[in-house]
Write a protein that holds these residues in place. Structure first.
Motif, PDB file in Angstrom:
ATOM      1  N   ARG A 292       0.835  -1.205   0.000  1.00  0.00           N
ATOM      2  CA  ARG A 292       0.000   0.000   0.000  1.00  0.00           C
ATOM      3  C   ARG A 292       0.866   1.249   0.000  1.00  0.00           C
ATOM      4  O   ARG A 292       0.612   2.188  -0.756  1.00  0.00           O
ATOM      5  N   GLU A 293       1.879   1.269   0.850  1.00  0.00           N
ATOM      6  CA  GLU A 293       2.752   2.441   0.921  1.00  0.00           C
ATOM      7  C   GLU A 293       3.499   2.644  -0.394  1.00  0.00           C
ATOM      8  O   GLU A 293       3.623   3.782  -0.883  1.00  0.00           O
ATOM      9  N   ALA A 294       3.975   1.548  -0.994  1.00  0.00           N
ATOM     10  CA  ALA A 294       4.719   1.648  -2.253  1.00  0.00           C
ATOM     11  C   ALA A 294       3.832   2.188  -3.364  1.00  0.00           C
ATOM     12  O   ALA A 294       4.236   3.085  -4.126  1.00  0.00           O
ATOM     13  N   ALA A 295       2.608   1.666  -3.458  1.00  0.00           N
ATOM     14  CA  ALA A 295       1.699   2.119  -4.515  1.00  0.00           C
ATOM     15  C   ALA A 295       1.265   3.560  -4.284  1.00  0.00           C
ATOM     16  O   ALA A 295       1.102   4.328  -5.241  1.00  0.00           O
ATOM     17  N   THR A 296       1.077   3.943  -3.033  1.00  0.00           N
ATOM     18  CA  THR A 296       0.690   5.326  -2.738  1.00  0.00           C
ATOM     19  C   THR A 296       1.796   6.293  -3.139  1.00  0.00           C
ATOM     20  O   THR A 296       1.549   7.318  -3.792  1.00  0.00           O
ATOM     21  N   GLU A 297       3.040   5.965  -2.762  1.00  0.00           N
ATOM     22  CA  GLU A 297       4.162   6.829  -3.135  1.00  0.00           C
ATOM     23  C   GLU A 297       4.308   6.884  -4.656  1.00  0.00           C
ATOM     24  O   GLU A 297       4.611   7.944  -5.228  1.00  0.00           O
ATOM     25  N   ALA A 298       4.083   5.745  -5.315  1.00  0.00           N
ATOM     26  CA  ALA A 298       4.208   5.703  -6.766  1.00  0.00           C
ATOM     27  C   ALA A 298       3.129   6.539  -7.440  1.00  0.00           C
ATOM     28  O   ALA A 298       3.395   7.274  -8.407  1.00  0.00           O
ATOM     29  N   CYS A 299       1.899   6.446  -6.958  1.00  0.00           N
ATOM     30  CA  CYS A 299       0.811   7.261  -7.519  1.00  0.00           C
ATOM     31  C   CYS A 299       1.062   8.751  -7.292  1.00  0.00           C
ATOM     32  O   CYS A 299       0.776   9.579  -8.168  1.00  0.00           O
ATOM     33  N   GLN A 300       1.592   9.084  -6.134  1.00  0.00           N
ATOM     34  CA  GLN A 300       1.886  10.491  -5.842  1.00  0.00           C
ATOM     35  C   GLN A 300       2.929  11.043  -6.800  1.00  0.00           C
ATOM     36  O   GLN A 300       2.755  12.136  -7.363  1.00  0.00           O
ATOM     37  N   LEU A 301       4.020  10.288  -7.014  1.00  0.00           N
ATOM     38  CA  LEU A 301       5.083  10.790  -7.884  1.00  0.00           C
ATOM     39  C   LEU A 301       4.634  10.809  -9.337  1.00  0.00           C
ATOM     40  O   LEU A 301       4.962  11.739 -10.084  1.00  0.00           O
ATOM     41  N   ALA A 302       3.871   9.806  -9.757  1.00  0.00           N
ATOM     42  CA  ALA A 302       3.364   9.795 -11.134  1.00  0.00           C
ATOM     43  C   ALA A 302       2.418  10.966 -11.369  1.00  0.00           C
ATOM     44  O   ALA A 302       2.429  11.597 -12.438  1.00  0.00           O
ATOM     45  N   GLY A 303       1.591  11.288 -10.364  1.00  0.00           N
ATOM     46  CA  GLY A 303       0.707  12.445 -10.480  1.00  0.00           C
ATOM     47  C   GLY A 303       1.481  13.741 -10.595  1.00  0.00           C
ATOM     48  O   GLY A 303       1.122  14.632 -11.375  1.00  0.00           O
ATOM     49  N   LYS A 304       2.545  13.840  -9.818  1.00  0.00           N
ATOM     50  CA  LYS A 304       3.391  15.037  -9.901  1.00  0.00           C
ATOM     51  C   LYS A 304       4.042  15.145 -11.269  1.00  0.00           C
ATOM     52  O   LYS A 304       4.145  16.236 -11.844  1.00  0.00           O
ATOM     53  N   LYS A 305       4.482  13.987 -11.803  1.00  0.00           N
ATOM     54  CA  LYS A 305       5.143  13.992 -13.100  1.00  0.00           C
ATOM     55  C   LYS A 305       4.233  14.480 -14.216  1.00  0.00           C
ATOM     56  O   LYS A 305       4.661  15.267 -15.066  1.00  0.00           O
ATOM     57  N   VAL A 306       2.968  14.021 -14.261  1.00  0.00           N
ATOM     58  CA  VAL A 306       2.102  14.408 -15.380  1.00  0.00           C
ATOM     59  C   VAL A 306       1.711  15.883 -15.307  1.00  0.00           C
ATOM     60  O   VAL A 306       1.222  16.446 -16.281  1.00  0.00           O
ATOM     61  N   GLY A 307       1.970  16.513 -14.174  1.00  0.00           N
ATOM     62  CA  GLY A 307       1.696  17.940 -14.047  1.00  0.00           C
ATOM     63  C   GLY A 307       2.851  18.825 -14.450  1.00  0.00           C
ATOM     64  O   GLY A 307       2.783  20.049 -14.308  1.00  0.00           O
ATOM     65  N   ARG A 308       3.915  18.216 -14.974  1.00  0.00           N
ATOM     66  CA  ARG A 308       5.080  19.008 -15.381  1.00  0.00           C
ATOM     67  C   ARG A 308       5.735  18.367 -16.597  1.00  0.00           C
ATOM     68  O   ARG A 308       5.485  17.205 -16.921  1.00  0.00           O
ATOM     69  N   GLU A 309       6.604  19.101 -17.227  1.00  0.00           N
ATOM     70  CA  GLU A 309       7.281  18.625 -18.432  1.00  0.00           C
ATOM     71  C   GLU A 309       8.519  17.835 -18.059  1.00  0.00           C
ATOM     72  O   GLU A 309       9.329  18.260 -17.242  1.00  0.00           O
ATOM     73  N   GLY A 310       8.687  16.671 -18.667  1.00  0.00           N
ATOM     74  CA  GLY A 310       9.904  15.888 -18.489  1.00  0.00           C
ATOM     75  C   GLY A 310       9.920  15.057 -17.227  1.00  0.00           C
ATOM     76  O   GLY A 310       8.960  15.007 -16.455  1.00  0.00           O
ATOM     77  N   LEU A 311      11.057  14.392 -17.013  1.00  0.00           N
ATOM     78  CA  LEU A 311      11.207  13.451 -15.904  1.00  0.00           C
ATOM     79  C   LEU A 311      12.195  13.900 -14.846  1.00  0.00           C
ATOM     80  O   LEU A 311      12.378  13.197 -13.853  1.00  0.00           O
TER      81      LEU A 311
END
Length: 315
Positions: A292-311
């Motif tokens: 649960r913690e791993a997926a939550t952190e992953a969803c958070q970072l992926a959400g942050k990524k799609v809100g900005r350009e590049g990686l």
């Protein structure tokens, strides 16, 4: 983080065309910006892992570094971010693959036109590299594979399994190499051959849709039932579902949990969002986080990524 991770897959040159909206067929549209970046699933995963403090290396084929500007660009970019590419196999007289990616400002989505005539990494090459690493020390703590080139990759997975069982000319180690496999494209021939070897399975919405699974829960049920081969008893599964987040499943406990997404105020750039999720999930498990913690952190970072350009600069 002192653990060593190897990512096996592709690196390519991404030519990103930023447009207001996609062109209709047989029409003309103005490109606002052209960006050249290093792409490819394994390559993108490494970019994010490097920001999460994970020491990781790239293994895959590239073009001829003596003559191909694309290969030279990729190797320099790996070095710029401190990512080890010393194991990359440069193929003489070949060029590194290129993806041409229109990216729509209106929707934040992208369409990928991918061109390659470069041979994939062979199991024979992998075996030689793996054998040399075993002679030096315990080779890697975690090896992540893109689900592609499956007939060759399954031989690589069998080799790692032999190592973990002490059948590769070395004694059984208390520390086993963890294997993760990404199932992104559901129409790749023989992709089901990879499933039984994975300790961690990353399954994309695209993979599930190809097989007509309507929800991540249905996709997980199909995997658990053996539709794609017998899972390891302790395998962990993550199925991403875009704006609906992800569902994770632990075969050992038979527990399934749904994780909400963390959408940005505005979707800017979805290129590499799945790779960002996979890297963050992997890094969290290395820190002994729960599913649960791993997926939550992953969803958070992926959400942050799609809100900005590049990686880059995600943290």
């Amino acid at each position: 983080m002192s653990v060593r991770v190897l990512c096996v897959g592709i690196a390519c040159v991404d030519i990103v065309l930023d447009v207001d909206e996609y062109a209709r067929e047989d029409s003309q549209v103005r490109v606002n910006q052209v960006r050249m970046t290093r792409g490819g699933n394994a390559s993108n995963t490494l970019t994010v892992l490097s920001q999460l403090g994970v020491k990781a290396s790239f293994l895959g084929t590239l073009g001829d570094a003596e003559i191909d500007p694309g290969t030279q660009f990729i190797l320099k970019d790996f070095a710029r971010l401190g990512i080890d590419s010393s194991l990359a196999v440069c193929v003489p007289k070949c060029v590194t693959p290129t993806s041409y990616i229109p990216s729509s400002a209106r929707t934040g989505s992208r369409t990928i036109f991918h061109h390659r005539n470069l041979p994939e990494l062979s199991a024979e090459k992998f075996r030689g590299i793996f054998a040399r690493a075993c002679q030096e020390s315990h080779p890697w703590d975690w090896i992540h594979f893109e689900g592609r080139n499956c007939v060759e990759v399954v031989q690589c997975l069998q080799l790692i399994q032999q190592f973990n069982e002490g059948l590769f000319g070395s004694p059984v180690s208390e520390s086993k190499i963890i294997i993760s496999v990404e199932l992104e494209k559901g129409n790749r021939p023989n992709i089901e051959l990879l499933v039984p070897y994975a300790d961690v399975l990353f399954v994309s919405h695209e993979f599930a849709a190809t097989h007509m699974f309507s929800t991540p829960e249905v996709q997980i049920q199909a995997l658990v039932s053996g539709k794609f081969g017998q899972l390891k008893p302790n395998a962990k599964i993550s199925v991403t579902w875009g704006e609906d987040g992800a569902v994770v499943y632990d075969c050992a406990t038979r527990e399934m949990e749904k994780i909400a997404s963390f959408p940005p105020e505005r979707v800017v750039d979805t290129i590499g969002a799945g790779d960002t999720y996979n890297a963050a999930f992997l890094a969290a498990l290395l820190r002994e986080k729960s599913l649960r913690e791993a997926a939550t952190e992953a969803c958070q970072l992926a959400g942050k990524k799609v809100g900005r350009e590049g990686l880059e600069n995600l943290l």
